[in-house]
Design an enzyme around this catalytic site. Structure first.
Site, short mmCIF file in Angstrom:
data_model
loop_
_atom_site.label_atom_id
_atom_site.label_comp_id
_atom_site.label_asym_id
_atom_site.label_seq_id
_atom_site.Cartn_x
_atom_site.Cartn_y
_atom_site.Cartn_z
N LYS A 114 0.83 -1.19 0.00
CA LYS A 114 0.00 0.00 0.00
C LYS A 114 0.88 1.25 0.00
O LYS A 114 2.03 1.23 0.44
CB LYS A 114 -0.88 0.03 1.26
CG LYS A 114 -1.95 -1.03 1.35
CD LYS A 114 -2.70 -0.88 2.67
CE LYS A 114 -3.77 -1.95 2.85
NZ LYS A 114 -4.92 -1.73 1.96
N ARG B 239 -10.23 -11.69 2.28
CA ARG B 239 -11.14 -12.75 1.82
C ARG B 239 -10.46 -14.12 1.86
O ARG B 239 -11.14 -15.14 1.97
CB ARG B 239 -11.65 -12.41 0.44
CG ARG B 239 -10.64 -12.40 -0.68
CD ARG B 239 -11.07 -11.56 -1.86
NE ARG B 239 -11.06 -10.14 -1.54
CZ ARG B 239 -11.45 -9.19 -2.38
NH1 ARG B 239 -11.88 -9.50 -3.59
NH2 ARG B 239 -11.41 -7.92 -2.02
#
Length: 464
Positions: free
Chosen positions: A241, A317
């Site tokens: 990020k 996920r």
């Protein structure tokens, strides 16, 4: 930190609520001097106006609060009167009148929530004014709601150096000790031995071992399994990020913090009685090291489905998938996931309104209604079948990060649903877990979302 009402028998100051449509309709208890004081202060009953009234000795005789006009439409802010709690002098206060349209329970909960402040690293205090619980509200239920929110906020607000997988496990164990849960933890190499490979893959580069935390309470009745994303810090992995995107990633365990708060709330309100309650938290750090998982890797899940990793920053996920597959093997009546999962959800609905996904129309409607009743709004989004092909890359069964940037929250929900097969019914909440700026009853920082909605909907959800 524990929320509290002022004792019912405490010496308390009166608080009167005044609409700006009738500012001259002041309480009969105010004498001529007090009325002159109110007029001199320019009090008109406009929303959020506060006028503390002195007594003859210079103490406090009471206070007036402006609540604006009566509206048929909902107010812009939840817990609007909680703003007063922070402005009033310390002490016990009681509300002596309840104009139409003012909800005593909402007011009381907002006052309780305003007591929270994150003071782990420097002294901080929330509102010092304490409200005497209004008549005919369920004070114990409101205290349980506020206490659960305090737990969730405290966990989210704590930075990753003090809230890694070890610390999250310790928080879960503390909850278990206080509320009668059993605890089982599978960590490190044991994840591979126990066929939880995705949790291991995501967390193996972290400074603390990845793990699955498994809490259980109750041995008969309907079965409810809560799964909370516990990514204690998310660098994005090798798909790292930017600094601005990484700044709030201590909150990426907000799903875990929320299900722990919800579990506490279920027990303390009595809703967990006669229920088989299970809480699963995959706790990891998504870090960068020589053994970090890579873009392009194809991983095999507990369920046997293969997953192509097209972005290591779509790790939530993955860890949820293994926990959900494990949960579904016991065919719970309800499987519910909570996760700070996608930026797409924030783009669609902003920070204050989390989307949720549920195929059961009646259950989804019950959750929406309960969210409104319990001042915890949520918004239903669709498991849109035509987008299923977007999560099927061809080289593997599933793609963890479909290209194109479209429908990111929906495709993430569709991905997770593949691992809920076997559960009776399934709902997924894509929460934000963060209050970007202060609001009544909510300090800037970690916040609980969706838990009160689920608590309120639970009687409807457990109907077959």
């Amino acid at each position: 930190m524990t929320p509290e009402f002022a004792p019912a028998d405490a010496a308390s100051y009166p608080l009167w609520l005044v609409r700006d449509e009738a500012p001259d309709e002041l309480p009969d208890a105010l004498d001529e001097a007090a009325r002159a004081w109110v007029e001199a202060c320019g009090f008109t009953g406009e929303a959020d106006q506060l006028c503390v009234i002195p007594d003859a000795s210079g103490g406090i005789a009471g206070a007036l609060v402006g609540i604006g006009p009566h509206r048929d439409t909902p107010p812009r802010s939840r817990f609007a009167l909680a703003q007063v709690a922070a402005a009033l002098p310390a002490g016990a206060w009681r509300i002596d009148n309840w104009p139409d349209g003012v909800d005593p329970a909402e007011t009381a909960l907002g006052w309780l929530l305003s007591q929270y402040a994150f003071g782990r690293y420097r002294k901080a205090e929330g509102a010092k004014a304490r409200l005497v619980a209004p008549p005919r509200v369920d004070a114990e239920r409101l205290l349980a709601m506020a206490g659960a929110e305090f737990l969730t906020r405290e966990l989210i607000n704590t930075p990753a150096n003090d809230m890694g997988p070890d610390d999250l496990e310790a928080a879960a164990r503390d909850l278990a000790t206080r509320h009668g849960f059993s605890v089982e933890v599978t960590a490190g190499q044991a994840l591979l031995d126990g066929n939880l490979p995705l949790i291991h893959a995501v967390g193996r580069a972290g400074a603390q071992a990845p793990r699955l935390i498994d809490l259980r309470r109750g041995d008969s009745g309907p079965t409810l399994t809560l799964v909370g994303k516990g990514v204690c810090f998310d660098t994005g992995g090798l798909d790292i990020k930017s600094p601005s995107s990484m700044a709030l990633m201590k909150k990426d365990m907000g799903g875990a913090a929320t299900v722990l708060g919800l579990a506490q709330m279920l027990v303390e309100t009595g809703a967990a009685e006669g229920l088989c309650l299970r809480v699963l938290i995959p706790a990891v750090e998504n870090a960068i090291a020589g053994d970090a998982f890579r873009p392009g890797d194809i991983l095999t899940s507990r369920k046997g489905l293969t997953v192509e990793v097209n972005n290591t920053d779509a790790e939530g996920r993955l860890v949820l998938a293994d926990a959900m597959a494990l949960a579904a093997e016991e065919t719970p009546d309800w499987l519910i996931t909570m996760a700070t999962l996608t930026g797409a959800a924030r783009v669609a609905l902003g920070p204050d309104l989390p989307p949720f996904y549920c195929d059961d129309d009646a259950a989804a409607a019950a959750i929406m209604r309960a969210g409104q009743r319990n001042w915890d709004p949520v918004w239903r989004m669709p498991f849109w079948q035509p987008y299923e092909e977007m999560i099927e890359p061809g080289i593997a069964d599933l793609d963890n990060a479909p290209s194109g940037g479209m429908a990111g929250s929906i495709t993430a929900a569709l991905f997770l649903r593949r691992f809920a097969e076997g559960a009776g019914r399934y709902a997924h909440f894509d929460i934000y877990g963060w209050q970007p700026k202060p609001a009544p009853g909510r300090t800037k920082g970690g916040v609980q979302q969706g838990a009160r909605a689920l608590l309120g909907a639970l009687p409807d959800l457990l109907v077959k």
